[in-house]
Design a protein around this motif. Structure first.
Motif, PDB file in Angstrom:
ATOM      1  N   ARG A   1       0.835  -1.206   0.000  1.00  0.00           N
ATOM      2  CA  ARG A   1       0.000   0.000   0.000  1.00  0.00           C
ATOM      3  C   ARG A   1       0.866   1.251   0.000  1.00  0.00           C
ATOM      4  NH1 ARG A   1      -3.259  -2.814   3.900  1.00  0.00           N
ATOM      5  NH2 ARG A   1      -2.233  -1.595   5.523  1.00  0.00           N
ATOM      6  N   MET A   2       1.948   1.233   0.792  1.00  0.00           N
ATOM      7  CA  MET A   2       2.837   2.390   0.826  1.00  0.00           C
ATOM      8  C   MET A   2       3.489   2.612  -0.531  1.00  0.00           C
ATOM      9  SD  MET A   2       4.662   2.168   4.578  1.00  0.00           S
ATOM     10  CE  MET A   2       6.039   3.115   4.020  1.00  0.00           C
ATOM     11  N   GLY A   3       3.889   1.534  -1.192  1.00  0.00           N
ATOM     12  CA  GLY A   3       4.485   1.645  -2.529  1.00  0.00           C
ATOM     13  C   GLY A   3       3.502   2.255  -3.517  1.00  0.00           C
ATOM     14  N   ASN A   4       2.253   1.808  -3.455  1.00  0.00           N
ATOM     15  CA  ASN A   4       1.238   2.368  -4.356  1.00  0.00           C
ATOM     16  C   ASN A   4       0.999   3.848  -4.067  1.00  0.00           C
ATOM     17  OD1 ASN A   4       0.916  -0.129  -5.555  1.00  0.00           O
ATOM     18  ND2 ASN A   4      -0.828  -0.701  -4.285  1.00  0.00           N
ATOM     19  N   ASP A   5       0.968   4.216  -2.774  1.00  0.00           N
ATOM     20  CA  ASP A   5       0.790   5.622  -2.409  1.00  0.00           C
ATOM     21  C   ASP A   5       1.966   6.463  -2.884  1.00  0.00           C
ATOM     22  OD1 ASP A   5      -1.597   4.945  -1.231  1.00  0.00           O
ATOM     23  OD2 ASP A   5      -0.814   4.981   0.830  1.00  0.00           O
ATOM     24  N   MET A   6       3.183   5.924  -2.778  1.00  0.00           N
ATOM     25  CA  MET A   6       4.364   6.659  -3.247  1.00  0.00           C
ATOM     26  C   MET A   6       4.324   6.856  -4.756  1.00  0.00           C
ATOM     27  SD  MET A   6       6.107   7.561  -0.742  1.00  0.00           S
ATOM     28  CE  MET A   6       7.803   7.509  -0.361  1.00  0.00           C
ATOM     29  N   ASP A   7       3.877   5.829  -5.481  1.00  0.00           N
ATOM     30  CA  ASP A   7       3.762   5.973  -6.939  1.00  0.00           C
ATOM     31  C   ASP A   7       2.754   7.059  -7.299  1.00  0.00           C
ATOM     32  OD1 ASP A   7       5.641   4.020  -7.390  1.00  0.00           O
ATOM     33  OD2 ASP A   7       4.165   2.413  -7.691  1.00  0.00           O
ATOM     34  N   ALA A   8       1.636   7.098  -6.580  1.00  0.00           N
ATOM     35  CA  ALA A   8       0.629   8.129  -6.846  1.00  0.00           C
ATOM     36  C   ALA A   8       1.189   9.512  -6.533  1.00  0.00           C
ATOM     37  CB  ALA A   8      -0.625   7.867  -6.010  1.00  0.00           C
ATOM     38  N   SER A   9       1.937   9.629  -5.432  1.00  0.00           N
ATOM     39  CA  SER A   9       2.539  10.921  -5.074  1.00  0.00           C
ATOM     40  C   SER A   9       3.566  11.338  -6.114  1.00  0.00           C
ATOM     41  CB  SER A   9       3.224  10.838  -3.714  1.00  0.00           C
ATOM     42  OG  SER A   9       2.294  10.520  -2.719  1.00  0.00           O
ATOM     43  N   ARG A  10       4.330  10.393  -6.612  1.00  0.00           N
ATOM     44  CA  ARG A  10       5.325  10.698  -7.635  1.00  0.00           C
ATOM     45  C   ARG A  10       4.639  11.230  -8.894  1.00  0.00           C
ATOM     46  NH1 ARG A  10       8.015   5.845  -8.228  1.00  0.00           N
ATOM     47  NH2 ARG A  10       9.257   6.399  -6.425  1.00  0.00           N
ATOM     48  N   GLY A  11       3.511  10.649  -9.249  1.00  0.00           N
ATOM     49  CA  GLY A  11       2.770  11.119 -10.425  1.00  0.00           C
ATOM     50  C   GLY A  11       2.261  12.543 -10.237  1.00  0.00           C
ATOM     51  N   ILE A  12       1.739  12.828  -9.058  1.00  0.00           N
ATOM     52  CA  ILE A  12       1.223  14.180  -8.779  1.00  0.00           C
ATOM     53  C   ILE A  12       2.362  15.193  -8.811  1.00  0.00           C
ATOM     54  CG2 ILE A  12       0.199  15.629  -6.986  1.00  0.00           C
ATOM     55  CD1 ILE A  12      -1.462  13.151  -6.163  1.00  0.00           C
ATOM     56  N   LEU A  13       3.492  14.852  -8.184  1.00  0.00           N
ATOM     57  CA  LEU A  13       4.632  15.774  -8.156  1.00  0.00           C
ATOM     58  C   LEU A  13       5.219  16.005  -9.538  1.00  0.00           C
ATOM     59  CD1 LEU A  13       6.524  14.757  -4.910  1.00  0.00           C
ATOM     60  CD2 LEU A  13       5.266  16.850  -5.349  1.00  0.00           C
ATOM     61  N   SER A  14       5.281  14.977 -10.345  1.00  0.00           N
ATOM     62  CA  SER A  14       5.822  15.170 -11.698  1.00  0.00           C
ATOM     63  C   SER A  14       4.894  16.061 -12.516  1.00  0.00           C
ATOM     64  CB  SER A  14       6.053  13.836 -12.394  1.00  0.00           C
ATOM     65  OG  SER A  14       4.821  13.183 -12.645  1.00  0.00           O
ATOM     66  N   GLY A  15       3.581  15.944 -12.325  1.00  0.00           N
ATOM     67  CA  GLY A  15       2.635  16.831 -13.010  1.00  0.00           C
ATOM     68  C   GLY A  15       2.809  18.269 -12.565  1.00  0.00           C
ATOM     69  N   THR A  16       3.022  18.469 -11.274  1.00  0.00           N
ATOM     70  CA  THR A  16       3.233  19.827 -10.751  1.00  0.00           C
ATOM     71  C   THR A  16       4.525  20.418 -11.303  1.00  0.00           C
ATOM     72  OG1 THR A  16       2.080  19.202  -8.728  1.00  0.00           O
ATOM     73  CG2 THR A  16       3.434  21.181  -8.632  1.00  0.00           C
ATOM     74  N   MET A  17       5.575  19.626 -11.350  1.00  0.00           N
ATOM     75  CA  MET A  17       6.846  20.112 -11.889  1.00  0.00           C
ATOM     76  C   MET A  17       6.717  20.464 -13.372  1.00  0.00           C
ATOM     77  SD  MET A  17       8.929  20.434  -9.472  1.00  0.00           S
ATOM     78  CE  MET A  17      10.400  20.761 -10.401  1.00  0.00           C
ATOM     79  N   ASP A  18       5.963  19.667 -14.102  1.00  0.00           N
ATOM     80  CA  ASP A  18       5.740  19.987 -15.519  1.00  0.00           C
ATOM     81  C   ASP A  18       5.033  21.332 -15.670  1.00  0.00           C
ATOM     82  OD1 ASP A  18       6.950  17.643 -16.290  1.00  0.00           O
ATOM     83  OD2 ASP A  18       5.058  16.531 -16.550  1.00  0.00           O
ATOM     84  N   LYS A  19       4.068  21.611 -14.780  1.00  0.00           N
ATOM     85  CA  LYS A  19       3.363  22.898 -14.823  1.00  0.00           C
ATOM     86  C   LYS A  19       4.305  24.049 -14.499  1.00  0.00           C
ATOM     87  CE  LYS A  19      -1.184  21.048 -13.772  1.00  0.00           C
ATOM     88  NZ  LYS A  19      -2.267  20.961 -12.798  1.00  0.00           N
ATOM     89  N   PHE A  20       5.182  23.863 -13.499  1.00  0.00           N
ATOM     90  CA  PHE A  20       6.158  24.910 -13.171  1.00  0.00           C
ATOM     91  C   PHE A  20       7.095  25.169 -14.351  1.00  0.00           C
ATOM     92  CE2 PHE A  20       5.574  24.325  -8.469  1.00  0.00           C
ATOM     93  CZ  PHE A  20       5.291  25.649  -8.200  1.00  0.00           C
ATOM     94  N   LYS A  21       7.551  24.102 -14.984  1.00  0.00           N
ATOM     95  CA  LYS A  21       8.438  24.275 -16.138  1.00  0.00           C
ATOM     96  C   LYS A  21       7.745  25.062 -17.239  1.00  0.00           C
ATOM     97  CE  LYS A  21      11.151  20.077 -15.498  1.00  0.00           C
ATOM     98  NZ  LYS A  21      11.434  18.737 -16.018  1.00  0.00           N
ATOM     99  N   MET A  22       6.480  24.740 -17.468  1.00  0.00           N
ATOM    100  CA  MET A  22       5.735  25.433 -18.518  1.00  0.00           C
ATOM    101  C   MET A  22       5.585  26.912 -18.183  1.00  0.00           C
ATOM    102  SD  MET A  22       2.038  24.383 -20.257  1.00  0.00           S
ATOM    103  CE  MET A  22       1.708  23.393 -18.874  1.00  0.00           C
ATOM    104  N   VAL A  23       5.319  27.219 -16.926  1.00  0.00           N
ATOM    105  CA  VAL A  23       5.158  28.625 -16.515  1.00  0.00           C
ATOM    106  C   VAL A  23       6.471  29.367 -16.697  1.00  0.00           C
ATOM    107  CG1 VAL A  23       4.814  30.114 -14.492  1.00  0.00           C
ATOM    108  CG2 VAL A  23       3.236  28.236 -14.954  1.00  0.00           C
ATOM    109  N   PHE A  24       7.578  28.797 -16.275  1.00  0.00           N
ATOM    110  CA  PHE A  24       8.857  29.486 -16.362  1.00  0.00           C
ATOM    111  C   PHE A  24       9.367  29.576 -17.793  1.00  0.00           C
ATOM    112  CE2 PHE A  24       9.302  28.386 -11.768  1.00  0.00           C
ATOM    113  CZ  PHE A  24       9.316  29.696 -11.316  1.00  0.00           C
ATOM    114  N   GLU A  25       9.007  28.625 -18.633  1.00  0.00           N
ATOM    115  CA  GLU A  25       9.440  28.690 -20.026  1.00  0.00           C
ATOM    116  C   GLU A  25       8.674  29.751 -20.808  1.00  0.00           C
ATOM    117  OE1 GLU A  25       9.046  24.742 -21.500  1.00  0.00           O
ATOM    118  OE2 GLU A  25      10.864  24.034 -20.514  1.00  0.00           O
TER     119      GLU A  25
END
Length: 123
Positions: free
Chosen positions: A73-97
């Protein structure tokens, strides 16, 4: 017949000859029968130990399974968190670019001036 009951009867019969002054010699028991009774007692002790170990290993197995489920369960939660964080980072990159360098310079200059003002006011 129940073998346990036979063993108990043999144990009772084994101590029938015990008196206050000592043990009565009984001609009905040979050394072979006494050895067999000792073996039966030792076997009962070993059987009890084996049963205890089986119960303990079953408890350990259940605990390990529980921990494995928790880790999954912890592994699945970490994978979900990783997906959310990567989406947020992509949005930040788009804003700064998409921002121009002039806007970025203005923003940095504003924060620098604000820091200097706060610094001089608190001094």
């Amino acid at each position: 017949m129940n073998p346990r009951r036979d063993i108990r009867n043999n144990r009772v019969a084994l101590f029938d000859g015990v008196e206050e002054g000592g043990i009565r010699a009984s001609s009905s028991y040979s050394s072979h029968e006494i050895d067999e009774q000792d073996n039966e007692r030792a076997l009962d002790g070993l059987q009890d130990r084996v049963n205890l170990l089986k119960r303990l290993s079953g408890d350990i197995h259940e605990e390990v399974e529980g921990h494995n489920r928790t880790l999954d369960r912890m592994g699945n939660d970490m994978d979900a968190s990783r997906g959310i964080l990567s989406g947020t980072m992509d949005k930040f990159k788009m804003v700064f670019e998409t921002k121009s360098s002039r806007r970025m310079f203005t923003l940095v200059a504003f924060f620098l001036v604000l820091f200097l003002i706060v610094y001089y006011l608190t001094r």
